[in-house]
Each structure stands twice: as C-alpha cells, then as structure tokens.
Scaffold this motif. Sequence first.
Motif, PDB file in Angstrom:
ATOM      1  N   TYR A   1      50.379  42.468  75.295  1.00 12.72           N
ATOM      2  CA  TYR A   1      48.974  42.045  75.409  1.00 12.72           C
ATOM      3  C   TYR A   1      48.375  41.841  74.017  1.00 12.72           C
ATOM      4  O   TYR A   1      48.727  42.548  73.064  1.00 12.72           O
ATOM      5  CB  TYR A   1      48.148  43.085  76.171  1.00 12.72           C
ATOM      6  N   TYR A   2      47.455  40.892  73.937  1.00  8.63           N
ATOM      7  CA  TYR A   2      46.808  40.595  72.665  1.00  8.63           C
ATOM      8  C   TYR A   2      45.847  41.715  72.259  1.00  8.63           C
ATOM      9  O   TYR A   2      45.297  42.416  73.100  1.00  8.63           O
ATOM     10  CB  TYR A   2      46.029  39.280  72.746  1.00  8.63           C
ATOM     11  N   THR A   3      45.659  41.839  70.960  1.00 12.34           N
ATOM     12  CA  THR A   3      44.630  42.715  70.415  1.00 12.34           C
ATOM     13  C   THR A   3      43.464  41.860  69.924  1.00 12.34           C
ATOM     14  O   THR A   3      43.658  40.717  69.510  1.00 12.34           O
ATOM     15  CB  THR A   3      45.179  43.544  69.243  1.00 12.34           C
ATOM     16  N   GLY A   4      42.269  42.410  69.977  1.00 16.97           N
ATOM     17  CA  GLY A   4      41.091  41.678  69.527  1.00 16.97           C
ATOM     18  C   GLY A   4      40.675  42.082  68.126  1.00 16.97           C
ATOM     19  O   GLY A   4      41.338  42.874  67.452  1.00 16.97           O
ATOM     20  N   SER A   5      39.553  41.532  67.679  1.00 16.06           N
ATOM     21  CA  SER A   5      39.067  41.830  66.335  1.00 16.06           C
ATOM     22  C   SER A   5      37.552  41.749  66.299  1.00 16.06           C
ATOM     23  O   SER A   5      36.941  40.866  66.921  1.00 16.06           O
ATOM     24  CB  SER A   5      39.658  40.857  65.311  1.00 16.06           C
ATOM     25  N   TYR A   6      36.954  42.678  65.563  1.00 15.46           N
ATOM     26  CA  TYR A   6      35.507  42.675  65.339  1.00 15.46           C
ATOM     27  C   TYR A   6      35.092  41.485  64.479  1.00 15.46           C
ATOM     28  O   TYR A   6      33.940  41.082  64.469  1.00 15.46           O
ATOM     29  CB  TYR A   6      35.121  43.989  64.666  1.00 15.46           C
ATOM     30  N   TYR A   7      36.059  40.911  63.777  1.00 21.03           N
ATOM     31  CA  TYR A   7      35.823  39.784  62.875  1.00 21.03           C
ATOM     32  C   TYR A   7      36.628  38.577  63.381  1.00 21.03           C
ATOM     33  O   TYR A   7      37.385  38.688  64.338  1.00 21.03           O
ATOM     34  CB  TYR A   7      36.252  40.137  61.459  1.00 21.03           C
ATOM     35  N   PHE A   8      36.450  37.435  62.720  1.00 23.77           N
ATOM     36  CA  PHE A   8      37.304  36.283  63.005  1.00 23.77           C
ATOM     37  C   PHE A   8      38.012  35.887  61.722  1.00 23.77           C
ATOM     38  O   PHE A   8      37.380  35.644  60.699  1.00 23.77           O
ATOM     39  CB  PHE A   8      36.507  35.090  63.538  1.00 23.77           C
ATOM     40  N   ASP A   9      39.334  35.836  61.774  1.00 25.11           N
ATOM     41  CA  ASP A   9      40.150  35.437  60.631  1.00 25.11           C
ATOM     42  C   ASP A   9      41.070  34.313  61.088  1.00 25.11           C
ATOM     43  O   ASP A   9      42.023  34.534  61.843  1.00 25.11           O
ATOM     44  CB  ASP A   9      40.964  36.628  60.128  1.00 25.11           C
ATOM     45  N   GLY A  10      40.778  33.086  60.641  1.00 24.17           N
ATOM     46  CA  GLY A  10      41.581  31.935  61.037  1.00 24.17           C
ATOM     47  C   GLY A  10      43.025  32.041  60.604  1.00 24.17           C
ATOM     48  O   GLY A  10      43.933  31.551  61.285  1.00 24.17           O
TER      49      GLY A  10
ATOM     50  N   LYS B   1      46.105  35.533  68.813  1.00 28.52           N
ATOM     51  CA  LYS B   1      45.144  34.727  69.568  1.00 28.52           C
ATOM     52  C   LYS B   1      43.892  35.505  69.954  1.00 28.52           C
ATOM     53  O   LYS B   1      42.866  34.921  70.274  1.00 28.52           O
ATOM     54  CB  LYS B   1      45.808  34.167  70.819  1.00 28.52           C
ATOM     55  N   GLY B   2      43.975  36.824  69.923  1.00 21.20           N
ATOM     56  CA  GLY B   2      42.797  37.625  70.212  1.00 21.20           C
ATOM     57  C   GLY B   2      41.704  37.469  69.171  1.00 21.20           C
ATOM     58  O   GLY B   2      40.554  37.860  69.411  1.00 21.20           O
TER      59      GLY B   2
ATOM     60  N   ARG C   1      36.653  42.651  76.345  1.00 19.93           N
ATOM     61  CA  ARG C   1      37.512  43.623  77.035  1.00 19.93           C
ATOM     62  C   ARG C   1      38.734  42.966  77.659  1.00 19.93           C
ATOM     63  O   ARG C   1      39.310  43.476  78.624  1.00 19.93           O
ATOM     64  CB  ARG C   1      36.724  44.395  78.106  1.00 19.93           C
ATOM     65  N   ARG C   2      39.121  41.808  77.122  1.00 14.36           N
ATOM     66  CA  ARG C   2      40.347  41.160  77.590  1.00 14.36           C
ATOM     67  C   ARG C   2      41.534  41.504  76.694  1.00 14.36           C
ATOM     68  O   ARG C   2      42.641  41.041  76.942  1.00 14.36           O
ATOM     69  CB  ARG C   2      40.169  39.642  77.624  1.00 14.36           C
ATOM     70  N   THR C   3      41.284  42.265  75.645  1.00  9.48           N
ATOM     71  CA  THR C   3      42.352  42.665  74.737  1.00  9.48           C
ATOM     72  C   THR C   3      42.579  44.169  74.854  1.00  9.48           C
ATOM     73  O   THR C   3      41.699  44.911  75.272  1.00  9.48           O
ATOM     74  CB  THR C   3      41.991  42.310  73.286  1.00  9.48           C
ATOM     75  N   ILE C   4      43.771  44.599  74.463  1.00  4.96           N
ATOM     76  CA  ILE C   4      44.140  45.990  74.693  1.00  4.96           C
ATOM     77  C   ILE C   4      43.457  46.937  73.715  1.00  4.96           C
ATOM     78  O   ILE C   4      43.234  48.105  74.001  1.00  4.96           O
ATOM     79  CB  ILE C   4      45.669  46.144  74.643  1.00  4.96           C
ATOM     80  N   CYS C   5      43.105  46.456  72.543  1.00  6.63           N
ATOM     81  CA  CYS C   5      42.308  47.220  71.581  1.00  6.63           C
ATOM     82  C   CYS C   5      41.686  46.240  70.593  1.00  6.63           C
ATOM     83  O   CYS C   5      42.065  45.064  70.555  1.00  6.63           O
ATOM     84  CB  CYS C   5      43.150  48.275  70.848  1.00  6.63           C
ATOM     85  N   VAL C   6      40.734  46.707  69.805  1.00  3.12           N
ATOM     86  CA  VAL C   6      39.962  45.827  68.920  1.00  3.12           C
ATOM     87  C   VAL C   6      40.031  46.352  67.488  1.00  3.12           C
ATOM     88  O   VAL C   6      39.691  47.512  67.223  1.00  3.12           O
ATOM     89  CB  VAL C   6      38.485  45.739  69.370  1.00  3.12           C
ATOM     90  N   LYS C   7      40.456  45.489  66.598  1.00  2.00           N
ATOM     91  CA  LYS C   7      40.513  45.835  65.173  1.00  2.00           C
ATOM     92  C   LYS C   7      39.105  45.976  64.604  1.00  2.00           C
ATOM     93  O   LYS C   7      38.221  45.174  64.879  1.00  2.00           O
ATOM     94  CB  LYS C   7      41.255  44.741  64.407  1.00  2.00           C
TER      95      LYS C   7
END
Length: 603
Positions: free
Chosen positions: A383-392, A400-401, A409-415
Amino acid sequence: MAKPFFRLQKFLRRTQFLLFFLTAAYLMAGSLLLLQRSRLVIQQGTRGTSNIQVSPVSDMVIGVGILDTRTMQNPRLSSKLLVDMDVLHDPTSDQRYGPRWLMSRNSELRQLRRRWFHRFINEQQPMQVMGSKMMQHTGENKGTYVGCFSNDSREKTLKGAVFYDLRKMTVSHCQEACAERAYTYAGLEYGAECYCGNKLPVTTAKQEECNNECKGEKGSICGGVNRLSVYRVEELRAGAKRRRNVIYRGCFRAPENLTVTFPASLIQSNLTVEMCSEFCSKKEFPLAIIGGPECYCGYPTMHFTLHDSVDRLFCSRLQNVSSMAEVPREENYYHVYQTPVQDTRCTDRKFLTTKSKVFVALSSFPGAGNTWARHLIEHATGYYTGSYYFDGTLYNKGFKGEKDHWRSRRTICVKTHESGKREIEMFDSAILLIRNPYKSLMAEFNRKCAGHLGYATDRNWKSKEWPDFVNSYASWWASHVLDWLKYGKHLFVIHYEDLKQNLIPKLKEMVEFLNMTVTEDRLLCVENNRDGNFKRSGARQKDFEPFTQEMKDLINSYILTVDEALKRRNLTGLPREIAQYHETNYTVVLSQLEAKMDGDFFA
C-alpha cells in the motif's frame, strides 16, 4: 401628508433599482476577472509550468520545534532547556503561527490549488489525434514500435522496472532506461510512466486509444489511460551502458531440491557469469546461481534466504569443472549473483480500498531516512504511503501517495517532519524514526544543497551557511523527538541504525504496528530491493572534519538529552553507535552535565 409619503416611496424604488444594478455589475466584473485569470493560468500551463513542486520543509524550519529563533541560534544552549517542555513550548509554539509562517503556508496552499487546477484543465482537454496528423510513435526513437496494449493491473507483464517523470518523460528516456536494465520491452503510459519487461502484454488495444502526449516531448505518444505504447529495445542493449553491474552476493550452500527452489535452469559447458546472468535476466529473475556448468535462476525464499554465506573457498572447487560428469555429488555450494533485473514480487502497490480508521504518522527529523522507511513499508505491505508535503521528485520515483491529500486516509501512513502539540495530536498513532544527529544533519544539508541524491560541495561545507544550519537544526532534532514523546498518543519508536542492521525483524515489527500481515517471501523481496531509488551512490569522503568542537559539544548535549528521555519512558535508548559518536567529546559533555543534574533534570 400623502405627497411626502409618495416621494419617499419613489426614492426607495430608485434605491432598490440602484442596488440591484450595482450588484449585477459587481458580479459581472468578478466573472470577467475570474475568466481572465483562468486564461492566464491555462497559458502558463501550456508552457510547461503546470507541475509545481512544493517542498515546504525548508521554508518552515524557522520556528519549528520548541525553541524560538533567537534560542536556536545560541550554540551554547543548555540541553536542560529542551526538557522543560511545559515552560518552553507554549510561548514559542505560538510563533509558528505568526505572520511569517502564515505567509509561507498561504503560498504553499496557492501553489497546491494551482497544481490541482492544472491537472483538472489537462484532464478536460484530451489530446486530439486525427488521421494523417496523428502524432508519430517512432520519430527519432531508436527502438522498434510494437503497438498499443492494455495495461490491466491483474495481468501486468511489463513490471520489471517502473519509474515516473511528470515533466521530462520521453520515449527515448524510457527505452534507454529499460535497455540499461537488460530488458527487451519498454512501455509508456499516461504520458509520464515507464514500464520495463521481457514479455509482451497479453491484450492488444486500438491504436487510437494510445493518445497521451509525452510530458517531455511534444509530438510523441506515451500511451494512454490504462494503455501502453510498447517498444522493442533489445537491439539497444548491446550498446547500452548497464545501470549497474552484476553484483556478487557470496557463496551459499544450495537447498536440498534445486529444481523446486529455482524455477529456471541451464546446463552448459564452459559456463560464464555473463552467460548465466544474461539467461536469468531474460527470464526476469533477480538471482543467478552458478556452480560449474550449472546455472539456476530464482528469488530469495525461505529455503534460500541469502542470510548465511560461507567462505568463498567452498565454491572455488567447482570453478574449473566444465561438464556435469566431473561434478562431485557431495559438493553443494554455489556462487550467487544479483542480476540487473528487479525483484517484482513486492513492487505492486495500491491505495487502501476503504478509508483507514487509524490515522498513522511516519514521523522523523529531515535526513533521518523517512523516504527509505516509506520505500520499505510500501513494498512490504503493498500500500502507498502519504505525505504532509508534496515532492514531485518523490512522485516521479514511484511514491504515488505524494499526490494524494495527506488527510484522505487512503494511505497506510503519512510522512511528516512536523513537531508541536497541534500537529502531533492530529494523528491517532505514529512511527517515530530516529537517526544519529550527525548523520541526519549531513544528509539534510546535502539534500538542501544538491537534492535527494546529490552531495554538497566543499564550498558549501566551508561557508557560513553550514554552522548556521547546525545551530538551528541540531536543536530541532532534539525538540522533534521530545515533542513526539510528550504529545504522541500511540508511539512505535524505531532507530534508523537498528533498521539498517536488522532489516527483516525490525520491518516486521513496523508492519505489525500498522496492523498488517505479510509473508516471509515478501519480506525477503523487500530485503532484496532494500535500497530503492534514493540511495546516494557511495559515501563521498571529505578531507576535513565538518563539525567544529563547538558543534560537537552542542550536538552531544542533545544526544544525552534524547537518550535519557527515551529511557525515562521505558523505551529503547539511542544505539551505542549514536551515544558513543565522537566519544571523547561526549564523555566530556556527559561529565559536565551529570555535575548539574540534581534529580529534576528531566522533570
């Protein structure tokens, strides 16, 4: 009496009409202004500025943590101040939300809205492909165009290597990348995604369904929505410079049943490493196992873990054997090589099908290995992880998260690198990753100066920017850990050094904390792909010590503070590799601080 009343009624009617007219004029003017701005944004997007990368971490470091800017600039700050959280946190945390922080945050939000607006515009204006004016598939590309194929996620065949580039993807770039990795076919999708493999996709598609223009090459086709433009690049492999050589993994005792453990095999006289590696690469296996005239291909499994290597002399007795008749049956040691092919058993990832009930953070100080931990978690769980920021840049490497909203809440955890009560209490639980501050500071300084994979120059290290950076960021390293220890609701603390040394056991603990179960073979696949795409090549040696004595004294005091704070909460303290870093200086600081401790040091 009637006449004044009539005049008043007439005046009110005129006023009502005037108000209506002014309201209509105001709405029309606003609509025209909005249309004008939209036209300007669309024009800017066609010039290639639609993909705006936001990296707010470096812009927000001032004020992050529990110390104000004046305190952070003081290199002789007593570490005792860091521990008195109740006294220090409240007044300084308000400074994060001052005008400077709000300006930075508002700028980031504007950029995010603009980026999503560009994406909406691009989706609303699909490419028009007409008859003889259809964009060419071949052009100056060296590979042979095969056709348009369906890229069904259930039957993916081009999955040997996958990477993205939202801004610069071209057909040649994808072809060369696949050729360097010893693959036969290169496929492009969505105008920005590249897939490699040795087998053609099963289902063909209509030619007009591959209609997405390459992001970095106007006039060229790079697939479509779930459609691949496939090229044969085998003819390029002879002249292609390999991305990495075949890597020797060691000498290992073979499993009892070779044919069951290794799906493909080859027996040939005068067998060489190159011949076996080429054979296994075509079969898309990451391991080539060689013993005399025998060549086997396979994966690391529970029956062949690659954890217990033996002396190379055990395998050397088979090197000069040229035929099966000469192979002693009691000999069962083989040389193992890593081919250029990627282990694909754990590369498929997706978003959570239902929203996660638990909002989990993957928190760390910048430069502490957060991206590497995300790579491990994604490949272990699928599963993808998310991020509090966006880094291209991270998105282009397959995260892709990055493009998903961090609260979806579609990612397993958030950086996140954030600290402070408000930011921490947003999460239900967190994995707190801690790394040696000396290593973290150097890694983050490298990233700030030269990007994710580059190195700062000697000029950067010797400039005034480096000591200013250490004075500001060293306190942030300590305050980040202390904030999460204080405000985190449900913490799992893991040390970067422990994860690196004992990958599978520690990764299994992380996965269990995320309420996921994985197979041993998938964990072995992750171990086989442990480096990912963000490992700096080699360790650039510097001919000077970047840390002055004053810097060491400051950092070592923070090390002591964090180590004791972890132990006071019945957590594992910092690894000895950290606690004994620059041991002489640490001992001096330790003796000085112990003299000041009267029992209320960590109140």
